[in-house]
Structures are given as C-alpha cells and as structure tokens.
Scaffold this active site. Structure first.
Site, PDB file in Angstrom:
ATOM      1  N   TYR A  84     -41.664 -49.465   1.417  1.00  0.00           N
ATOM      2  CA  TYR A  84     -40.872 -50.008   2.534  1.00  0.00           C
ATOM      3  C   TYR A  84     -40.563 -48.920   3.544  1.00  0.00           C
ATOM      4  CZ  TYR A  84     -39.824 -54.286  -0.121  1.00  0.00           C
ATOM      5  OH  TYR A  84     -39.905 -55.462  -0.805  1.00  0.00           O
TER       6      TYR A  84
ATOM      7  N   LYS B 242     -13.975 -47.827 -21.211  1.00  0.00           N
ATOM      8  CA  LYS B 242     -13.938 -48.766 -20.074  1.00  0.00           C
ATOM      9  C   LYS B 242     -15.325 -48.873 -19.442  1.00  0.00           C
ATOM     10  CE  LYS B 242     -12.480 -44.909 -17.242  1.00  0.00           C
ATOM     11  NZ  LYS B 242     -11.404 -44.230 -16.529  1.00  0.00           N
TER      12      LYS B 242
HETATM   13  C1  PLP Z   1     -11.420 -42.909 -17.123  1.00  0.00           C
HETATM   14  C2  PLP Z   1     -10.183 -42.280 -17.546  1.00  0.00           C
HETATM   15  C3  PLP Z   1     -10.193 -41.269 -18.529  1.00  0.00           C
HETATM   16  C4  PLP Z   1     -11.450 -40.628 -19.056  1.00  0.00           C
HETATM   17  O1  PLP Z   1     -11.899 -39.665 -18.125  1.00  0.00           O
HETATM   18  P1  PLP Z   1     -13.118 -38.692 -18.452  1.00  0.00           P
HETATM   19  O2  PLP Z   1     -13.189 -37.802 -17.289  1.00  0.00           O
HETATM   20  O3  PLP Z   1     -14.323 -39.580 -18.569  1.00  0.00           O
HETATM   21  O4  PLP Z   1     -12.807 -38.024 -19.710  1.00  0.00           O
HETATM   22  C5  PLP Z   1      -8.985 -40.800 -18.986  1.00  0.00           C
HETATM   23  N1  PLP Z   1      -7.828 -41.290 -18.500  1.00  0.00           N
HETATM   24  C6  PLP Z   1      -7.784 -42.242 -17.543  1.00  0.00           C
HETATM   25  C7  PLP Z   1      -6.470 -42.712 -17.034  1.00  0.00           C
HETATM   26  C8  PLP Z   1      -8.949 -42.746 -17.018  1.00  0.00           C
HETATM   27  O5  PLP Z   1      -8.891 -43.688 -16.067  1.00  0.00           O
END
Ligand code: PLP
Length: 360
Positions: free
Chosen positions: A256, A34
C-alpha cells in the site's frame, strides 16, 4: 501452516516468579494479570502462577469475575477500585479486595446494601497525580473507612510509583517512597507499593506486599535493558508463517502506498501477520523479524492481515517457514523501541483472533 500464534512458555513464567521471590523474600507477591495478563492469556497465566503467589491484581470487575469463575482461590485485588455502585455487592459477595481512591466511593459503600463487609485498600496519591487521596484527604478517608461497618478491618494502604523506571528522576522517586512509608506507619493492615521497577530498583519500596507485572512476563520495565539483562526469560514468542514468496526486480514498489522500493533484485516474503493481529502498522521499514535463524527486515506498510519482508536475493526460505515477530531471539523491548512505544503496549495489543498456545 499456523497463522499468528502467541506461544506462552509456562516454565519461563515460573522461573521469573522464583527470581522475583528471591529479590523480595519478605514480601507477599501480587501477580498483576490485568489486560488478559498483558496479552498472555488471563486464566492460563493465573492457573500457572497460583501456587507461587499470594494474590492476583486486575483493573476491572469483569476481569476479577473471570478469575473467580475459572476457579482461582487466591485473593483478587481491583487496582482501579470500582466504577459503579452496582459493583459493590459483587465485590462483597466474592470477597474481592478493592482500592478505594476517592470520597465518592466511600459514600457509595456507605449507601450499599451488603451483608459481608468489603476488603478495602485506601489508595493514596504520592506523586503520579492519577488516582488516590491527596495528602490533606488521607486522614479523613482513613477515618471514614475505619468507622464504617461496611468495611472489613484493618484497612490496607496502596499506592503506585510514577518514576521507578526512570533512573534520572531518582530524587522524585525517593520523595514518593519516603512519603508513602511515612503514611504507612499509621496503618496496621496490608501495605502495598512496589511495581516491577520498584521491586528491581528500589530496595526501600519493597513493602509487605509488592505488585510485579511486566517482569513476570520476562520483560524489562527499563528502556535501557532487556528482560534477559535482568536475568528474566521472555514468556511470549509471537510467531506466524511465510504464506507466499515472489521475486521482484530492482525498482519494484511494494505494498500500500508503494512505501518501499526494492533497491536490488530480491525475493519478497509475505507473512500472515498484520495490525489486525496487533502487530503495529507504525512499525518502520527495516524492523527485524526472524526466519530460519536470521533477522530479515520488513518492507513497506504493515497490512491488516499480512506484512512484507525482504528475504534477499539468495533466499532459500520456503512457504510455510516459521516467522518470529518477537520473543525467542528477538527481544520485544527492541521491537517496541522501533515502534516508538513500550513493550507493555505491544504485548497488550495482541488481538482476540491470535491463538494463544501454552508450552512446558
Ligand atoms: C499495572 C500496574 C502494576 C504493574 O506494573 P508493572 O510495571 O507491570 O510491574 C502495578 N500497580 C498498578 C496500580 C498498576 O496499574
């Protein structure tokens, strides 16, 4: 001269996957990609990983579509389920797997016009209190999904651990895992629990399917350890170039808000990287970047497109020299801690204008 580039080491991705596989030899791996594969580039990462994993997971339907259209053939799982009823025919047509986390979604599936049953994993709440069926809804939702001719059988079960990365809350973590495993006994379909921290730290959470995310990218989910401490190799190195240098006198006020005053006569370097690339403005003075094999401190506020570093009075650096913001020799875990955040956020924040370059 290169402006900000995220160099993605494909061999490191593959090596990390092999290490993960060795920790959970009995499990199917769902590679979590994702948010543009945590900023690493969705399609390139998925193509590199496809031979080594059983499935991919994303949060949103457009991410799943991008994978599909790029030719990915493995299962694609929607961790957040669907947000709109119009997504249901898309899920059905493309054979995506979807989490189903509330009663409204089940109604929407019932009312949809689809010819191919959808693949559903019932999401239950085991302690995060974010998404998922509450304890007293599980049986009812399971029964509704199982009796629906719009849902493929057998249905799966999925949940998410809230404190697997927090050793001092182990008791709460164990409570969640035990409850999940109890519910799982009533399911004959796919069972999926552990994320990265669960895979590393919780042997009893290594279910039939597991969902590594951050560890695939060579980054640690734990605050007190780096990816290298876990035997992983960082996949992303974020780098840019030194585009200008200037001598300043002791007392010169830089950037800045004149937020940094030179404590001695020195040489200031201007690096082509800023918050418009995803390098946070909240980085404090003194955050290390790597130039010519040494760490030098940032000086003053990070700008949209540039930042300042104190190269020191003896600097022999040259315009065009490479500057590493994190990655090779400079763990992103360390930089994230200085910015009061977690490495997940830093890598996800990479902006679209940053070049993504794959090597190996
Ligand atoms: C993002 C996510 C993961 C992966 O988590 P990590 O800590 O990066 O391994 C797994 N399950 C769900 C439901 C997530 O939203």
């Amino acid at each position: 001269m290169k402006s900000v580039t995220a160099v993605i080491n494909r061999q490191a991705l593959v090596d990390n996957l092999k290490l993960i596989r060795s920790k959970v030899p009995e499990s199917n791996l769902v590679a979590v990609v994702k948010a543009n594969a945590y900023g690493h580039g969705l399609v390139q990462v998925a193509r590199t990983l496809e031979p080594y994993v059983e499935a991919f997971a994303v949060a949103r339907v457009p991410e799943a579509m991008e994978l599909k259209l790029s030719g990915i053939k493995k299962k694609i799982i929607l961790l957040e389920g669907f947000l709109n009823a119009e997504d249901i025919p898309v899920i059905s047509e493309h054979g995506f797997y979807t989490a189903v986390h509330d009663m409204e979604q089940i109604k929407a599936i019932e009312q949809s016009h689809i010819s191919k049953p959808i693949n559903a994993w019932l999401k239950i709440d085991i302690g995060m209190h974010r998404l998922g069926a509450a304890e007293d809804e599980v049986a009812k939702m399971k029964q509704l999904l199982e009796s629906s001719d719009k849902v493929a059988k057998p249905i799966g079960l999925i949940s998410h651990l809230s404190v697997a990365d927090t050793p001092e809350k182990d008791e709460y973590n164990q409570q969640q895992i035990e409850y999940f495993n109890k519910v799982a006994k009533c399911f004959s379909g796919d069972i999926c629990l552990a994320n990265s921290a669960g895979i590393i730290a919780c042997p009893n959470a290594r279910t039939q399917w597991v969902r590594p995310g951050i560890i695939m990218y060579g980054i640690s989910p734990f605050a007190d350890r780096t990816g290298s401490d876990l035997g992983l190799t960082p996949v992303m190195t974020l780098k840019s170039s030194l585009i200008a240098m200037r001598k300043v006198k002791k007392g010169a006020m830089v950037g800045y808000g004149a937020a940094w005053t030179a404590p001695y006569d020195t040489v200031i370097g201007i690096v082509a990287a800023g918050y418009g690339d995803g390098y946070p403005r909240s980085m404090p003075n003194g955050t290390p970047v790597r130039i010519n094999g040494r760490n030098v401190p940032t000086a003053g506020h990070v700008c949209m497109d540039m930042l300042f570093v104190d190269l020191g009075p003896e600097s022999t650096d040259k315009i065009g020299d490479e500057v590493i913001l994190w990655g090779d020799g400079l763990p992103v875990e360390r930089i994230a801690a200085l910015a009061n955040t977690i490495p997940y956020e830093l890598v996800c924040r990479i902006m679209p204008r940053v070049n993504i370059e794959t090597i190996n």
